[in-house]
Enzyme design. Structure first.
Site, PDB file in Angstrom:
ATOM      1  N   LYS A   2       5.917   3.441   2.028  1.00  0.00           N
ATOM      2  CA  LYS A   2       4.546   3.645   2.526  1.00  0.00           C
ATOM      3  C   LYS A   2       4.493   3.416   4.038  1.00  0.00           C
ATOM      4  O   LYS A   2       3.984   4.243   4.783  1.00  0.00           O
ATOM      5  CB  LYS A   2       3.590   2.663   1.832  1.00  0.00           C
ATOM      6  CG  LYS A   2       2.235   2.564   2.505  1.00  0.00           C
ATOM      7  CD  LYS A   2       1.283   1.636   1.773  1.00  0.00           C
ATOM      8  CE  LYS A   2       1.341   0.182   2.146  1.00  0.00           C
ATOM      9  NZ  LYS A   2       0.670  -0.200   3.408  1.00  0.00           N
ATOM     10  N   ASN A   3       5.039   2.266   4.478  1.00  0.00           N
ATOM     11  CA  ASN A   3       4.847   1.903   5.885  1.00  0.00           C
ATOM     12  C   ASN A   3       5.754   2.669   6.847  1.00  0.00           C
ATOM     13  O   ASN A   3       5.600   2.561   8.060  1.00  0.00           O
ATOM     14  CB  ASN A   3       5.002   0.389   6.062  1.00  0.00           C
ATOM     15  CG  ASN A   3       3.808  -0.346   5.461  1.00  0.00           C
ATOM     16  OD1 ASN A   3       2.800   0.279   5.116  1.00  0.00           O
ATOM     17  ND2 ASN A   3       3.913  -1.655   5.323  1.00  0.00           N
ATOM     18  N   ARG A  28      -6.623   0.525   7.376  1.00  0.00           N
ATOM     19  CA  ARG A  28      -6.486   0.095   8.770  1.00  0.00           C
ATOM     20  C   ARG A  28      -5.423   0.875   9.523  1.00  0.00           C
ATOM     21  O   ARG A  28      -5.519   1.044  10.733  1.00  0.00           O
ATOM     22  CB  ARG A  28      -6.112  -1.379   8.827  1.00  0.00           C
ATOM     23  CG  ARG A  28      -7.091  -2.303   8.207  1.00  0.00           C
ATOM     24  CD  ARG A  28      -6.585  -3.704   8.367  1.00  0.00           C
ATOM     25  NE  ARG A  28      -6.240  -3.944   9.768  1.00  0.00           N
ATOM     26  CZ  ARG A  28      -7.099  -4.273  10.702  1.00  0.00           C
ATOM     27  NH1 ARG A  28      -8.362  -4.443  10.397  1.00  0.00           N
ATOM     28  NH2 ARG A  28      -6.713  -4.455  11.943  1.00  0.00           N
ATOM     29  N   ARG A  33      -2.806   1.596  -3.669  1.00  0.00           N
ATOM     30  CA  ARG A  33      -2.661   1.964  -2.253  1.00  0.00           C
ATOM     31  C   ARG A  33      -1.199   1.984  -1.846  1.00  0.00           C
ATOM     32  O   ARG A  33      -0.832   2.719  -0.925  1.00  0.00           O
ATOM     33  CB  ARG A  33      -3.389   0.941  -1.362  1.00  0.00           C
ATOM     34  CG  ARG A  33      -4.877   0.942  -1.541  1.00  0.00           C
ATOM     35  CD  ARG A  33      -5.510   0.008  -0.560  1.00  0.00           C
ATOM     36  NE  ARG A  33      -5.018   0.303   0.784  1.00  0.00           N
ATOM     37  CZ  ARG A  33      -5.165  -0.484   1.825  1.00  0.00           C
ATOM     38  NH1 ARG A  33      -5.773  -1.641   1.694  1.00  0.00           N
ATOM     39  NH2 ARG A  33      -4.699  -0.139   3.001  1.00  0.00           N
ATOM     40  N   ARG A  56      -6.908  -9.402  12.235  1.00  0.00           N
ATOM     41  CA  ARG A  56      -6.125  -8.210  12.559  1.00  0.00           C
ATOM     42  C   ARG A  56      -6.694  -7.373  13.712  1.00  0.00           C
ATOM     43  O   ARG A  56      -7.020  -6.196  13.542  1.00  0.00           O
ATOM     44  CB  ARG A  56      -5.941  -7.354  11.303  1.00  0.00           C
ATOM     45  CG  ARG A  56      -5.274  -8.108  10.191  1.00  0.00           C
ATOM     46  CD  ARG A  56      -4.992  -7.259   8.997  1.00  0.00           C
ATOM     47  NE  ARG A  56      -3.830  -6.403   9.178  1.00  0.00           N
ATOM     48  CZ  ARG A  56      -3.371  -5.570   8.256  1.00  0.00           C
ATOM     49  NH1 ARG A  56      -3.988  -5.465   7.111  1.00  0.00           N
ATOM     50  NH2 ARG A  56      -2.322  -4.831   8.476  1.00  0.00           N
ATOM     51  N   CYS A  65      -9.843  -7.825   7.841  1.00  0.00           N
ATOM     52  CA  CYS A  65      -9.711  -7.598   6.408  1.00  0.00           C
ATOM     53  C   CYS A  65      -9.383  -8.924   5.761  1.00  0.00           C
ATOM     54  O   CYS A  65      -9.264  -9.936   6.446  1.00  0.00           O
ATOM     55  CB  CYS A  65      -8.717  -6.500   6.090  1.00  0.00           C
ATOM     56  SG  CYS A  65      -7.010  -6.986   6.253  1.00  0.00           S
ATOM     57  N   VAL A  90       2.541 -14.874   9.714  1.00  0.00           N
ATOM     58  CA  VAL A  90       2.138 -13.567  10.257  1.00  0.00           C
ATOM     59  C   VAL A  90       0.621 -13.354  10.169  1.00  0.00           C
ATOM     60  O   VAL A  90      -0.010 -12.953  11.146  1.00  0.00           O
ATOM     61  CB  VAL A  90       2.907 -12.424   9.552  1.00  0.00           C
ATOM     62  CG1 VAL A  90       2.508 -11.066  10.143  1.00  0.00           C
ATOM     63  CG2 VAL A  90       4.413 -12.633   9.680  1.00  0.00           C
ATOM     64  N   ASP A 107       4.897  -9.338   3.515  1.00  0.00           N
ATOM     65  CA  ASP A 107       4.518  -8.437   2.414  1.00  0.00           C
ATOM     66  C   ASP A 107       5.212  -8.797   1.101  1.00  0.00           C
ATOM     67  O   ASP A 107       4.951  -8.158   0.073  1.00  0.00           O
ATOM     68  CB  ASP A 107       4.843  -6.975   2.782  1.00  0.00           C
ATOM     69  CG  ASP A 107       3.885  -6.435   3.827  1.00  0.00           C
ATOM     70  OD1 ASP A 107       2.863  -7.081   4.089  1.00  0.00           O
ATOM     71  OD2 ASP A 107       4.161  -5.345   4.378  1.00  0.00           O
TER      72      ASP A 107
HETATM   73  N1  EPU Z   1      -2.049  -8.688  16.013  1.00  0.00           N
HETATM   74  C1  EPU Z   1      -2.885  -8.988  17.067  1.00  0.00           C
HETATM   75  N2  EPU Z   1      -3.214  -7.989  17.947  1.00  0.00           N
HETATM   76  C2  EPU Z   1      -2.742  -6.715  17.810  1.00  0.00           C
HETATM   77  C3  EPU Z   1      -1.900  -6.429  16.730  1.00  0.00           C
HETATM   78  C4  EPU Z   1      -1.566  -7.440  15.837  1.00  0.00           C
HETATM   79  O1  EPU Z   1      -3.341 -10.128  17.217  1.00  0.00           O
HETATM   80  O2  EPU Z   1      -3.069  -5.857  18.649  1.00  0.00           O
HETATM   81  C5  EPU Z   1      -1.676  -9.757  15.054  1.00  0.00           C
HETATM   82  C6  EPU Z   1      -2.236  -9.508  13.654  1.00  0.00           C
HETATM   83  O3  EPU Z   1      -3.566  -9.928  13.530  1.00  0.00           O
HETATM   84  C7  EPU Z   1      -1.267 -10.260  12.765  1.00  0.00           C
HETATM   85  C8  EPU Z   1       0.054 -10.119  13.521  1.00  0.00           C
HETATM   86  O4  EPU Z   1      -0.278  -9.749  14.861  1.00  0.00           O
HETATM   87  O5  EPU Z   1      -1.632 -11.609  12.686  1.00  0.00           O
HETATM   88  C9  EPU Z   1       1.000  -9.075  12.927  1.00  0.00           C
HETATM   89  O6  EPU Z   1       0.336  -7.851  12.799  1.00  0.00           O
HETATM   90  P1  EPU Z   1       1.065  -6.434  12.902  1.00  0.00           P
HETATM   91  O7  EPU Z   1       0.342  -5.653  13.945  1.00  0.00           O
HETATM   92  O8  EPU Z   1       2.533  -6.587  13.018  1.00  0.00           O
HETATM   93  O9  EPU Z   1       0.713  -5.844  11.473  1.00  0.00           O
HETATM   94  P2  EPU Z   1       0.253  -4.358  11.212  1.00  0.00           P
HETATM   95  O10 EPU Z   1       1.018  -3.461  12.087  1.00  0.00           O
HETATM   96  O11 EPU Z   1      -1.225  -4.280  11.195  1.00  0.00           O
HETATM   97  C10 EPU Z   1       2.096  -3.827   9.433  1.00  0.00           C
HETATM   98  C11 EPU Z   1       2.115  -3.366   8.006  1.00  0.00           C
HETATM   99  C12 EPU Z   1       1.608  -4.493   7.122  1.00  0.00           C
HETATM  100  C13 EPU Z   1       2.532  -5.698   7.305  1.00  0.00           C
HETATM  101  C14 EPU Z   1       2.568  -6.115   8.788  1.00  0.00           C
HETATM  102  C15 EPU Z   1       3.553  -7.221   9.078  1.00  0.00           C
HETATM  103  C16 EPU Z   1       1.800  -0.978   8.157  1.00  0.00           C
HETATM  104  C17 EPU Z   1       0.917   0.198   7.948  1.00  0.00           C
HETATM  105  N3  EPU Z   1       1.274  -2.184   7.874  1.00  0.00           N
HETATM  106  O12 EPU Z   1       0.735  -4.170   9.712  1.00  0.00           O
HETATM  107  O13 EPU Z   1       1.708  -4.031   5.791  1.00  0.00           O
HETATM  108  O14 EPU Z   1       2.055  -6.792   6.551  1.00  0.00           O
HETATM  109  O15 EPU Z   1       2.955  -4.963   9.590  1.00  0.00           O
HETATM  110  O16 EPU Z   1       4.816  -6.877   8.651  1.00  0.00           O
HETATM  111  O17 EPU Z   1       2.956  -0.823   8.549  1.00  0.00           O
HETATM  112  C18 EPU Z   1       1.114  -3.908   3.520  1.00  0.00           C
HETATM  113  O18 EPU Z   1       1.869  -2.924   3.414  1.00  0.00           O
HETATM  114  O19 EPU Z   1       0.608  -4.493   2.517  1.00  0.00           O
HETATM  115  C19 EPU Z   1       0.777  -4.425   4.845  1.00  0.00           C
HETATM  116  C20 EPU Z   1      -0.279  -5.215   5.071  1.00  0.00           C
END
Ligand code: EPU
Length: 436
Positions: free
Chosen positions: A22-23, A108, A412, A137, A132, A342, A320
């Site tokens: 998915k990711n 998201r 999802r 996030r 969320c 995280v 995850d």
């Molecule tokens: N963060 C910030 N500011 C930003 C971006 C992130 O403060 O601009 C913080 C977030 O709030 C969080 C941390 O940094 O506390 C990590 O967030 P990250 O941006 O790495 O997560 P993401 O890109 O939103 C992806 C996956 C998630 C997975 C996380 C961590 C996708 C579509 N989503 O989310 O997947 O948990 O990386 O590995 O790739 C899932 O599949 O269930 C899922 C939630």
């Protein structure tokens, strides 16, 4: 609303095909906004993928799935991809630039349209994703990077408005290795003028898959999979056919199922290296895994041992997988603990697991698991995607009947999880909530 009814305690045996990631699929699909055409195979048939395709169509892209989804026509075979493999995407004749609230609020990852829209159409209007259940996030790091690359960004009425006269390559140093942030910047940089360097970049295998896909289309990217990624902008991208990598979190979920109940379970269409941290934890808890080419075999751990771990960005243990490892810790001998580093609020499944007989206390970002519990079936409520998977695993090991409600979360991100588990011998059925 759908729920799963599970009768726990049935051993698992056999082989299961792990679906496309998915990711990895989501950013690759969003990169279609960079223009041109391509086709993809191994795209998982998931609600988030369907939401992405809907959004891309609203953004003017032409998408065909060939042949039609098999699940609806020919029934399910857990050893075959559900979508018979081919998804073709090309640019249409219009170039809208707005991602509306109604779609973004359901997923998201929609924010991944921002980088490619800015790079190709020089304008993007994207609903600001709210917080969320698992955390606030924010996307401040994505937005700051785009500003550095020459975008003007304002936020009004819950929408991000971004425009540029043309993105410029820049030095981007991320305060935290954000996964979708790294992907968004990488996609924007592919068509920007000059060179972009991302330092403290996320190193997840899904980022490497996106980079491999873009490189196959003619992008100039080096360093993906390390903390420094360098992208030299190109004029346009070429057509390509690409197969999406396997889903390491689905694979990890089935490995934990095998560690709980496997007589012998083989997951196939996988590689072991992206699963190292998960395999290391399972081995430390007592599992013996056999690694074959493209497959891993694992059986139930006779006397699982407790352990302490922290969730971390890759190559650490993935957040995850945190909800899924807890049922194993709950029945293990001796205490365990998990520090969630995280996301700030990713323990909503713990209260539900405790209702099933687990003994887990939350202290801030740490879950302390007493161990030695015998889980009992109960009606429980899923609150997010991975939490649902954790509750399904708890239901598989619990004595008696468990009903996991609100499984729309699991749809999802897991392709027909109940059918795959059933094919391995689990007693699990999809039902309507409250049906007799
Ligand atoms: N963060 C910030 N500011 C930003 C971006 C992130 O403060 O601009 C913080 C977030 O709030 C969080 C941390 O940094 O506390 C990590 O967030 P990250 O941006 O790495 O997560 P993401 O890109 O939103 C992806 C996956 C998630 C997975 C996380 C961590 C996708 C579509 N989503 O989310 O997947 O948990 O990386 O590995 O790739 C899932 O599949 O269930 C899922 C939630």
């Amino acid at each position: 609303m759908d729920a799963f009814r599970i009768v726990g305690g049935h051993p698992l045996r056999g082989t299961v095909r792990i679906s496309g990631s998915k990711n990895a699929a989501l950013p690759i699909l969003f990169s279609s906004l960079l223009g041109g055409s391509f086709s993809l195979s191994n795209v998982p048939c998931l609600r988030d993928v369907k939401t992405t395709l809907l959004l891309l169509e609203q953004l003017g892209l032409k998408i065909s799935v060939r042949p039609e989804p098999l699940a609806e026509s020919k029934g399910f075979d857990h050893n075959e991809p559900i979508w018979s493999d081919l998804l073709e995407i090309s640019e249409g004749t219009t170039s809208p630039f707005e991602a509306p609230y109604d779609l973004v609020r359901t997923m998201r990852a929609s924010v991944l349209c921002l980088g490619p829209l800015l790079a190709r159409r020089k304008r993007a209007r994207v609903s600001l994703p709210g917080g969320c259940l698992i955390g606030a996030r924010p996307i401040d790091m994505h937005l700051k990077a785009f500003e550095r690359m020459g975008a003007r960004i304002t936020i009004h009425h819950g929408y991000i408005d971004a425009e540029t006269d043309g993105l410029e390559g820049s030095e981007i140093s991320l305060p935290y290795p954000t996964v979708t942030g790294t992907e968004n910047i990488m996609m924007a940089a592919v068509l920007a003028r000059g060179t972009t360097t991302i330092t403290n970049a996320a190193e997840e295998p899904e980022i490497v898959d996106l980079a491999n896909f873009l490189v196959a289309r003619g992008a100039r990217i080096t360093g993906a999979g390390t903390s420094t990624i360098r992208i030299v902008g190109v004029e346009r991208l070429d057509p390509v056919h690409y197969s999406v990598m396997f889903d390491r979190i689905e694979a990890g979920t089935f490995l934990v199922a095998a560690a709980l109940l496997g007589e012998e379970v083989t997951i196939r269409e996988v590689e072991s290296s992206p699963l190292s941290s998960i395999l290391d934890v399972l081995k430390a808890m007592g599992a013996e895994a056999e690694i074959h080419t493209g497959a891993i075999t694992l059986g139930a751990i006779r006397r699982p041992r407790g352990l302490s771990l922290r969730t971390l960005p890759y190559p650490g243990f993935p957040t995850d997988m945190q909800a899924q490892i807890l049922p194993l810790m709950a029945i293990a001998e001796g205490p365990s603990s998990v520090v969630e580093t995280v996301f700030e609020n990713r323990f909503t499944h713990v209260m539900e697991m405790n209702r099933m007989g687990a003994n887990i206390e939350i202290h801030g970002s740490q879950a302390m698991v007493r161990g030695g519990s015998r889980l009992e079936g109960a009606a429980v409520m899923a609150s997010d995607l991975r939490a649902s998977a954790g509750l399904v695993l708890a239901g598989l090991i619990a004595e008696g009947e468990t009903e996991v409600r609100r499984v729309y979360h699991i749809d999802r991100g897991y392709e027909a999880i109940e059918k795959k588990l059933e094919a391995l011998g689990a007693r699990i059925k999809r039902i309507q909530e409250d049906s007799p």
